[in-house]
Write a protein that holds these residues in place. Sequence first.
Motif, mmCIF file in Angstrom:
data_model
loop_
_atom_site.group_PDB
_atom_site.id
_atom_site.type_symbol
_atom_site.label_atom_id
_atom_site.label_comp_id
_atom_site.label_asym_id
_atom_site.label_seq_id
_atom_site.Cartn_x
_atom_site.Cartn_y
_atom_site.Cartn_z
ATOM 1 N N PRO A 130 0.706 -1.384 -0.187
ATOM 2 C CA PRO A 130 0.007 0.152 -0.130
ATOM 3 C C PRO A 130 0.846 1.270 0.043
ATOM 4 O O PRO A 130 1.718 1.517 0.931
ATOM 5 C CB PRO A 130 -0.789 -0.123 1.320
ATOM 6 C CG PRO A 130 -0.210 -1.055 2.158
ATOM 7 C CD PRO A 130 0.737 -1.914 1.305
ATOM 8 N N ARG A 131 0.445 2.298 -0.881
ATOM 9 C CA ARG A 131 1.130 3.432 -0.992
ATOM 10 C C ARG A 131 0.350 4.761 -0.887
ATOM 11 O O ARG A 131 -1.119 4.213 -1.321
ATOM 12 C CB ARG A 131 2.007 3.449 -2.191
ATOM 13 C CG ARG A 131 3.202 2.464 -2.335
ATOM 14 C CD ARG A 131 4.401 2.908 -1.566
ATOM 15 N NE ARG A 131 5.327 1.785 -1.975
ATOM 16 C CZ ARG A 131 6.496 1.626 -1.304
ATOM 17 N NH1 ARG A 131 6.736 2.514 -0.099
ATOM 18 N NH2 ARG A 131 7.497 0.865 -1.506
ATOM 19 N N TYR A 132 0.536 5.739 -1.098
ATOM 20 C CA TYR A 132 -0.468 6.779 -1.418
ATOM 21 C C TYR A 132 -0.527 7.092 -2.815
ATOM 22 O O TYR A 132 0.288 6.688 -3.448
ATOM 23 C CB TYR A 132 0.097 8.346 -0.729
ATOM 24 C CG TYR A 132 0.404 8.121 0.717
ATOM 25 C CD1 TYR A 132 -0.571 8.100 1.551
ATOM 26 C CD2 TYR A 132 1.501 8.405 1.280
ATOM 27 C CE1 TYR A 132 -0.442 8.090 3.056
ATOM 28 C CE2 TYR A 132 1.778 8.140 2.753
ATOM 29 C CZ TYR A 132 0.875 8.158 3.696
ATOM 30 O OH TYR A 132 0.823 7.935 4.806
ATOM 31 N N ASP A 133 -1.865 7.169 -3.202
ATOM 32 C CA ASP A 133 -1.993 7.406 -4.460
ATOM 33 C C ASP A 133 -1.575 8.620 -5.227
ATOM 34 O O ASP A 133 -0.971 8.705 -6.268
ATOM 35 C CB ASP A 133 -3.418 7.492 -4.776
ATOM 36 C CG ASP A 133 -3.955 7.527 -6.369
ATOM 37 O OD1 ASP A 133 -3.136 6.931 -7.195
ATOM 38 O OD2 ASP A 133 -4.748 8.210 -6.546
ATOM 39 N N ASP A 150 8.320 -4.494 3.585
ATOM 40 C CA ASP A 150 7.885 -3.987 5.037
ATOM 41 C C ASP A 150 6.365 -3.832 5.270
ATOM 42 O O ASP A 150 5.678 -3.820 6.073
ATOM 43 C CB ASP A 150 8.592 -2.898 5.613
ATOM 44 C CG ASP A 150 10.036 -3.345 5.736
ATOM 45 O OD1 ASP A 150 10.647 -4.531 5.939
ATOM 46 O OD2 ASP A 150 11.112 -2.457 5.921
ATOM 47 N N HIS A 151 5.990 -3.101 3.948
ATOM 48 C CA HIS A 151 4.495 -2.789 3.812
ATOM 49 C C HIS A 151 3.578 -4.011 3.685
ATOM 50 O O HIS A 151 2.225 -3.609 3.718
ATOM 51 C CB HIS A 151 4.392 -1.681 2.835
ATOM 52 C CG HIS A 151 5.112 -0.646 2.993
ATOM 53 N ND1 HIS A 151 4.873 0.501 3.850
ATOM 54 C CD2 HIS A 151 6.362 0.063 2.495
ATOM 55 C CE1 HIS A 151 5.738 1.504 3.902
ATOM 56 N NE2 HIS A 151 6.806 1.049 2.905
ATOM 57 N N ILE A 152 3.948 -5.021 3.244
ATOM 58 C CA ILE A 152 3.234 -6.133 2.934
ATOM 59 C C ILE A 152 2.613 -6.657 4.079
ATOM 60 O O ILE A 152 3.202 -7.165 5.055
ATOM 61 C CB ILE A 152 3.886 -7.367 1.962
ATOM 62 C CG1 ILE A 152 4.313 -6.618 0.710
ATOM 63 C CG2 ILE A 152 3.087 -8.461 1.859
ATOM 64 C CD1 ILE A 152 5.446 -7.525 -0.176
ATOM 65 N N ASP A 153 1.203 -7.142 4.072
ATOM 66 C CA ASP A 153 0.694 -7.741 5.210
ATOM 67 C C ASP A 153 1.023 -9.193 5.353
ATOM 68 O O ASP A 153 1.057 -10.135 4.459
ATOM 69 C CB ASP A 153 -0.808 -7.663 5.036
ATOM 70 C CG ASP A 153 -1.772 -8.358 6.114
ATOM 71 O OD1 ASP A 153 -1.294 -9.383 6.811
ATOM 72 O OD2 ASP A 153 -2.758 -7.874 6.191
ATOM 73 N N GLU A 154 1.732 -9.389 6.381
ATOM 74 C CA GLU A 154 2.337 -10.768 6.887
ATOM 75 C C GLU A 154 1.407 -11.948 6.609
ATOM 76 O O GLU A 154 1.514 -13.110 6.224
ATOM 77 C CB GLU A 154 3.331 -10.924 8.009
ATOM 78 C CG GLU A 154 4.528 -10.102 7.817
ATOM 79 C CD GLU A 154 5.318 -10.287 8.926
ATOM 80 O OE1 GLU A 154 5.404 -11.373 9.894
ATOM 81 O OE2 GLU A 154 6.134 -9.487 9.282
ATOM 82 N N PHE A 185 -2.210 -10.524 0.084
ATOM 83 C CA PHE A 185 -2.993 -10.087 -1.022
ATOM 84 C C PHE A 185 -4.502 -9.617 -0.401
ATOM 85 O O PHE A 185 -5.341 -9.682 -1.074
ATOM 86 C CB PHE A 185 -3.240 -11.187 -2.177
ATOM 87 C CG PHE A 185 -1.939 -11.590 -2.649
ATOM 88 C CD1 PHE A 185 -1.354 -10.740 -3.781
ATOM 89 C CD2 PHE A 185 -1.227 -12.561 -2.606
ATOM 90 C CE1 PHE A 185 -0.301 -10.853 -4.572
ATOM 91 C CE2 PHE A 185 -0.040 -12.667 -3.333
ATOM 92 C CZ PHE A 185 0.377 -11.994 -4.340
ATOM 93 N N ALA A 186 -4.320 -9.160 0.791
ATOM 94 C CA ALA A 186 -5.567 -8.824 1.370
ATOM 95 C C ALA A 186 -6.071 -7.308 0.900
ATOM 96 O O ALA A 186 -5.123 -6.548 0.427
ATOM 97 C CB ALA A 186 -5.300 -8.592 3.047
#
Length: 186
Positions: free
Chosen positions: A122-125, A165-169, A173-174
């Motif tokens: 997830p990043r800012y658009d 580090d930003h990926i939901d462990e 793919f949530a």
Amino acid sequence: MITMKDIIRDGHPALRKRAKEVPVPLTKEDRELLLDMLEFLENSQDPHLAEQYDLRAGVGLAAPQLNISKRMFAVLIEDDDGNEYRYGLANPKIVSHSVKKAYLTSGEGCLSVDENIPGYVPRYDKITITGIDHNGNEVKLRLRGLVSIVFQHEYDHLNGVMFYDHIDEKDPFAPIPNSKPIGDEE
């Protein structure tokens, strides 16, 4: 000329450190480093040169990836409209961002990470970023979508943060609430 041999890999302690501010006005050495990083990106995107010098294609490169603790990165990418973003920035700062998020449906990669790490990042658009370009000029850029994501990825390197580090462990793919998926075709 920067090659893949100059790029440190995941696990190197320099990738986890906060980089130091760069003195302004830029020194000749710092201007040359920004230009060298841009040259690497240009070469890596040229199929002939990439094969000749065994370069992985990249759209961004940060000084910490070269084991240089300086708040500097280079980006070379086109947006959906064919506008080229070719910037070497020192002391970049994200001064504002959207509430809405964006993510690449294919996930992110990194020149310092040799394996594929699946998952949504997830990043800012949209972001507004300021910095000093390789000519010593102050710049302010309003970015969105893929270009915004690339700049945020490189900015993270300056703070010792890796994309995964930003990926939901628990669920890589949530679904990401209030977000815009950006597909491979972009």
